[in-house]
Design a protein around this motif. Structure first.
Motif, PDB file in Angstrom:
ATOM      1  N   LEU A  74       0.831  -1.200   0.000  1.00 39.76           N
ATOM      2  CA  LEU A  74       0.000   0.000   0.000  1.00 39.76           C
ATOM      3  C   LEU A  74       0.871   1.257   0.000  1.00 39.76           C
ATOM      4  CD1 LEU A  74      -2.633  -1.151   2.647  1.00 39.76           C
ATOM      5  CD2 LEU A  74      -2.853  -1.200   0.149  1.00 39.76           C
ATOM      6  N   SER A 119      -5.801   5.525   5.627  1.00 41.54           N
ATOM      7  CA  SER A 119      -5.997   4.682   4.445  1.00 41.54           C
ATOM      8  C   SER A 119      -6.617   3.348   4.826  1.00 41.54           C
ATOM      9  CB  SER A 119      -4.657   4.443   3.739  1.00 41.54           C
ATOM     10  OG  SER A 119      -4.097   5.661   3.295  1.00 41.54           O
ATOM     11  N   LYS A 123     -10.293   1.876   3.833  1.00 44.32           N
ATOM     12  CA  LYS A 123     -10.395   0.565   3.201  1.00 44.32           C
ATOM     13  C   LYS A 123     -11.440  -0.302   3.910  1.00 44.32           C
ATOM     14  CE  LYS A 123      -7.235  -3.087   1.587  1.00 44.32           C
ATOM     15  NZ  LYS A 123      -7.285  -2.756   0.145  1.00 44.32           N
TER      16      LYS A 123
END
Length: 355
Positions: A74, A119, A123
């Motif tokens: 990521l 993040s 997600k």
């Protein structure tokens, strides 16, 4: 002294079960690498972590289970951060408090790389009503006052959790995080005392409720009164602070030019000024900040130095105080609290100039 007979630096041990050790902060240079000299703060024995899985769930649209390898795929973020125990300088309170009697070395500087927590929460998909994000580590045990085994757990308000610099780190100074500092994963919360940066991270849970774990509602709370919980406040942002590294306290020197040097840091904004006094605080002069304009330093410490000429023999009381861009200045006396957190009074050393 934190040097052995060969001149090598070492950590100063305050406790072995669990292990708690200070960094030799007086001898640490300003570079960001402190490999082997990073202070150690533990509530329990080191855990045996046999999994690199991170579970994310709670009040989310979907539960996630990610490996370190998957996290590394990521987009990453790197931050250079002062991590500091809330009890740093506890031994300097004039009215003593219980707890590890830390001197000035329960802090360290390092560069951490990982995935922004924001993040990962995006997600997973946060549902309506989330107020806090709760983090649990693999470390657990019993402490005095506990009625059961507890794992180390903390929470962050959602606003801090989704800050772009709050990360789930998998690397320290470009390499795997050392086991003693939280491998394989550690939460890094810049600008807050290091109790928030949960080591050996295993779970992240979104919650609509206020987390009530013992390391949130009992420990790491400012209790300003000895016999009452009135006016209690949570320990969070780093207070503006500075430490004199040289000269050492109670050192001796010849008459002539002297150099005072140290470091300064803060939890919000940036260090704007450091002042030094060589006459017990009667007069103050500005020190030179090594990095000049400090606006880009953010979460690191700022090295500083000050030159002066000692014309007379005698005992000099040398003080340092820092000011940050938010207008916060180190006070003459620290705010006493019964757990001994957040000491940030003007730093002081004595120097004896010989005849």
């Amino acid at each position: 002294m934190e040097r052995n007979q060969n001149g090598s630096m070492y950590l100063k041990t305050l406790g072995l079960d669990p292990e708690n050790q200070e960094a030799p902060i007086a001898f640490v240079e300003s570079e960001k690498r402190m490999d082997g000299l990073f202070y150690r703060r533990n509530h329990f024995p080191y855990p045996e972590v046999d999994s690199d899985l991170l579970d994310i769930g709670g009040l989310t649209e979907r539960n996630l289970r990610l490996t370190v390898a998957e996290l590394k795929e990521l987009p990453a973020r790197t931050v250079t951060v002062v991590l500091k125990c809330a009890g740093n300088k506890r031994s300097l309170f004039s009215k003593k408090t219980f707890g590890e009697q830390w001197g000035k070395g329960a802090l360290s500087l390092g560069t951490w790389t990982g995935v922004p927590l924001r993040s990962l929460l995006e997600k997973a998909g946060l549902k309506d009503g989330v107020q806090e994000i709760v983090f649990n580590g693999h470390d657990e045990g019993m402490q005095p006052g506990f009625d059961k085994t507890e794992c180390y757990g903390r929470s962050l308000p959602l606003e801090k959790a989704i800050h772009p610099d709050t990360i789930v780190a998998y690397a320290y100074n470009g390499e795997r995080i050392p086991e003693c500092h939280g491998a394989p994963l550690r939460l890094i919360v810049p600008g807050w005392y290091a109790m928030a940066s949960v080591k050996w991270l295993r779970t992240i849970q979104a919650s609509a409720d206020h987390f009530e774990g013992p390391f949130q509602t009992d420990d790491y709370v400012y209790y300003p009164h000895e016999d009452s919980d009135e006016d209690a406040e949570p320990v969070r942002q780093l207070r503006v602070n500075s430490t004199i590294q040289q000269p050492l306290d109670m050192a001796k020197a010849e008459k002539g030019e002297q150099i005072v040097k140290g470091i300064a840091w803060t939890g919000i904004g940036h260090i704007e000024k450091v002042e030094v006094s060589v006459d017990s605080g009667c007069t103050w002069e500005a020190a030179e900040l090594e990095d000049g304009e400090t606006e880009g330093v953010d979460y690191g410490w700022v090295p500083w130095s000050f030159k002066w000429h000692a014309e007379k023999a005698g005992i000099y009381k040398i003080f340092s105080r820092a000011k940050d861009s938010e207008g916060r200045v180190q006070p003459g006396e620290a705010c006493w609290n019964r757990k001994g957190y957040g000491y940030n009074a003007i730093d002081r050393v004595k120097l004896k100039v010989l005849k």
